[in-house]
Design a protein around this motif. Structure first.
Motif, mmCIF file in Angstrom:
data_model
loop_
_atom_site.group_PDB
_atom_site.id
_atom_site.type_symbol
_atom_site.label_atom_id
_atom_site.label_comp_id
_atom_site.label_asym_id
_atom_site.label_seq_id
_atom_site.Cartn_x
_atom_site.Cartn_y
_atom_site.Cartn_z
ATOM 1 N N GLU A 3 2.110 5.374 -12.534
ATOM 2 C CA GLU A 3 0.757 5.333 -11.990
ATOM 3 C C GLU A 3 0.502 4.093 -11.133
ATOM 4 O O GLU A 3 -0.198 4.152 -10.131
ATOM 5 N N SER A 4 1.090 2.961 -11.488
ATOM 6 C CA SER A 4 0.878 1.703 -10.759
ATOM 7 C C SER A 4 2.218 1.021 -10.474
ATOM 8 O O SER A 4 2.536 -0.022 -11.051
ATOM 9 N N PRO A 5 3.009 1.579 -9.563
ATOM 10 C CA PRO A 5 4.355 1.033 -9.342
ATOM 11 C C PRO A 5 4.361 -0.392 -8.793
ATOM 12 O O PRO A 5 5.204 -1.211 -9.189
ATOM 13 N N TYR A 6 3.422 -0.716 -7.913
ATOM 14 C CA TYR A 6 3.391 -2.070 -7.364
ATOM 15 C C TYR A 6 3.045 -3.086 -8.441
ATOM 16 O O TYR A 6 3.589 -4.185 -8.471
ATOM 17 N N ARG A 7 2.130 -2.718 -9.322
ATOM 18 C CA ARG A 7 1.763 -3.620 -10.420
ATOM 19 C C ARG A 7 2.971 -3.843 -11.336
ATOM 20 O O ARG A 7 3.239 -4.969 -11.751
ATOM 21 N N GLN A 8 3.722 -2.776 -11.609
ATOM 22 C CA GLN A 8 4.891 -2.891 -12.482
ATOM 23 C C GLN A 8 5.937 -3.815 -11.850
ATOM 24 O O GLN A 8 6.493 -4.685 -12.529
ATOM 25 N N VAL A 9 6.187 -3.668 -10.561
ATOM 26 C CA VAL A 9 7.153 -4.535 -9.870
ATOM 27 C C VAL A 9 6.647 -5.975 -9.861
ATOM 28 O O VAL A 9 7.402 -6.917 -10.124
ATOM 29 N N ALA A 10 5.372 -6.146 -9.568
ATOM 30 C CA ALA A 10 4.791 -7.496 -9.524
ATOM 31 C C ALA A 10 4.933 -8.194 -10.874
ATOM 32 O O ALA A 10 5.312 -9.375 -10.933
ATOM 33 N N GLU A 11 4.657 -7.481 -11.966
ATOM 34 C CA GLU A 11 4.786 -8.064 -13.300
ATOM 35 C C GLU A 11 6.230 -8.464 -13.576
ATOM 36 O O GLU A 11 6.490 -9.522 -14.152
ATOM 37 N N GLN A 12 7.165 -7.641 -13.150
ATOM 38 C CA GLN A 12 8.588 -7.935 -13.340
ATOM 39 C C GLN A 12 8.977 -9.221 -12.601
ATOM 40 O O GLN A 12 9.770 -10.017 -13.091
ATOM 41 N N ILE A 13 8.378 -9.438 -11.433
ATOM 42 C CA ILE A 13 8.689 -10.607 -10.615
ATOM 43 C C ILE A 13 7.906 -11.836 -11.063
ATOM 44 O O ILE A 13 8.342 -12.969 -10.864
ATOM 45 N N GLY A 14 6.732 -11.616 -11.665
ATOM 46 C CA GLY A 14 5.912 -12.730 -12.124
ATOM 47 C C GLY A 14 4.830 -13.133 -11.138
ATOM 48 O O GLY A 14 4.421 -14.295 -11.083
ATOM 49 N N ILE A 15 4.364 -12.152 -10.343
ATOM 50 C CA ILE A 15 3.265 -12.392 -9.408
ATOM 51 C C ILE A 15 2.243 -11.283 -9.589
ATOM 52 O O ILE A 15 2.460 -10.345 -10.352
ATOM 53 N N THR A 16 1.121 -11.374 -8.884
ATOM 54 C CA THR A 16 0.107 -10.326 -8.981
ATOM 55 C C THR A 16 0.451 -9.178 -8.027
ATOM 56 O O THR A 16 1.237 -9.345 -7.081
ATOM 57 N N GLU A 17 -0.173 -8.061 -8.280
ATOM 58 C CA GLU A 17 0.013 -6.900 -7.409
ATOM 59 C C GLU A 17 -0.439 -7.217 -5.981
ATOM 60 O O GLU A 17 0.244 -6.863 -5.011
ATOM 61 N N ASP A 18 -1.573 -7.902 -5.837
ATOM 62 C CA ASP A 18 -2.061 -8.279 -4.503
ATOM 63 C C ASP A 18 -1.072 -9.190 -3.781
ATOM 64 O O ASP A 18 -0.856 -9.055 -2.581
ATOM 65 N N GLN A 19 -0.478 -10.130 -4.525
ATOM 66 C CA GLN A 19 0.513 -11.018 -3.910
ATOM 67 C C GLN A 19 1.733 -10.228 -3.442
ATOM 68 O O GLN A 19 2.257 -10.475 -2.354
ATOM 69 N N LEU A 20 2.175 -9.284 -4.263
ATOM 70 C CA LEU A 20 3.321 -8.446 -3.880
ATOM 71 C C LEU A 20 3.017 -7.680 -2.601
ATOM 72 O O LEU A 20 3.811 -7.683 -1.653
ATOM 73 N N LEU A 21 1.865 -7.026 -2.563
ATOM 74 C CA LEU A 21 1.497 -6.240 -1.381
ATOM 75 C C LEU A 21 1.375 -7.122 -0.138
ATOM 76 O O LEU A 21 1.825 -6.750 0.946
ATOM 77 N N SER A 22 0.788 -8.291 -0.304
ATOM 78 C CA SER A 22 0.637 -9.222 0.813
ATOM 79 C C SER A 22 2.002 -9.690 1.316
ATOM 80 O O SER A 22 2.251 -9.752 2.526
ATOM 81 N N ARG A 23 2.896 -10.025 0.395
ATOM 82 C CA ARG A 23 4.223 -10.491 0.792
ATOM 83 C C ARG A 23 5.022 -9.374 1.463
ATOM 84 O O ARG A 23 5.727 -9.618 2.445
ATOM 85 N N LEU A 24 4.934 -8.162 0.955
ATOM 86 C CA LEU A 24 5.622 -7.041 1.608
ATOM 87 C C LEU A 24 5.108 -6.846 3.027
ATOM 88 O O LEU A 24 5.891 -6.651 3.959
ATOM 89 N N GLN A 25 3.800 -6.924 3.207
ATOM 90 C CA GLN A 25 3.225 -6.762 4.545
ATOM 91 C C GLN A 25 3.698 -7.870 5.477
ATOM 92 O O GLN A 25 4.018 -7.623 6.636
ATOM 93 N N THR A 26 3.763 -9.088 4.980
ATOM 94 C CA THR A 26 4.243 -10.216 5.796
ATOM 95 C C THR A 26 5.713 -10.025 6.172
ATOM 96 O O THR A 26 6.100 -10.267 7.323
ATOM 97 N N LEU A 27 6.534 -9.574 5.220
ATOM 98 C CA LEU A 27 7.950 -9.315 5.522
ATOM 99 C C LEU A 27 8.099 -8.241 6.589
ATOM 100 O O LEU A 27 8.971 -8.327 7.461
ATOM 101 N N LEU A 28 7.240 -7.240 6.551
ATOM 102 C CA LEU A 28 7.249 -6.192 7.583
ATOM 103 C C LEU A 28 6.745 -6.735 8.913
ATOM 104 O O LEU A 28 7.361 -6.523 9.962
ATOM 105 N N ASP A 29 5.621 -7.451 8.887
ATOM 106 C CA ASP A 29 5.031 -8.004 10.111
ATOM 107 C C ASP A 29 5.968 -8.980 10.810
ATOM 108 O O ASP A 29 6.035 -9.021 12.043
#
Length: 147
Positions: A20-46
């Motif tokens: 249901e919340s794959p980004y949140r699950q990945v973020a927790e595994q990495i030790g950051i928030t879901e918003d931080q994960l999404l922001s970092r992915l967008q920056t890596l793409l940009d």
């Protein structure tokens, strides 16, 4: 790219959770928030560090086909030919290369017989021969960055 970005890439190379919340699950595994994960992915793409983020489909297993193709394009016609090639819906990606064959692209079709048709149309519209390099064997090369 810092260690967290490298860790994101390493974790996502191993798979993306189906929940249901794959980004949140990945973020927790990495030790950051879901918003931080999404922001970092967008920056890596940009920033062009990642060219895309999404699923990889096996077209052949779905009844379709993929092939790598290349053109030898005169430098003065490169932009014109790129526009023609990119206008085909079958062209998945198209890259300039520092090589005699200086334009490489992937054709993805719904049916195997459509590959040759697309190649013939590209040749007709560009006036250039297309070098078709179909996949003989598939290899997976996993990318793991040192953190």
């Amino acid at each position: 790219m810092d260690d967290t970005d490298k860790l994101i890439i390493n974790v996502l190379q191993k798979g993306f959770p189906i929940c249901e919340s794959p980004y949140r699950q990945v973020a927790e595994q990495i030790g950051i928030t879901e918003d931080q994960l999404l922001s970092r992915l967008q920056t890596l793409l940009d920033d062009g560090v990642l060219s895309r983020f999404g699923p990889m489909y096996h077209a052949e297993q779905m009844g379709g086909a993929l092939t790598l193709a290349a053109l030898k394009v005169p430098e003065e016609r490169f932009e014109e030919v790129a526009e023609i090639v990119n206008g085909f819906p079958e062209v998945a990606h198209n890259y300039a290369r520092n090589h005699t064959l200086n334009m490489w692209f992937v054709l993805a079709t719904e049916r195997p017989e459509q590959v040759e048709s697309a190649i013939e149309q590209i040749e007709r519209q560009t006036g250039l021969p297309v070098y078709n390099m179909p996949k003989i064997r598939e290899y997976y090369v996993g990318l793991q960055l040192e953190v």
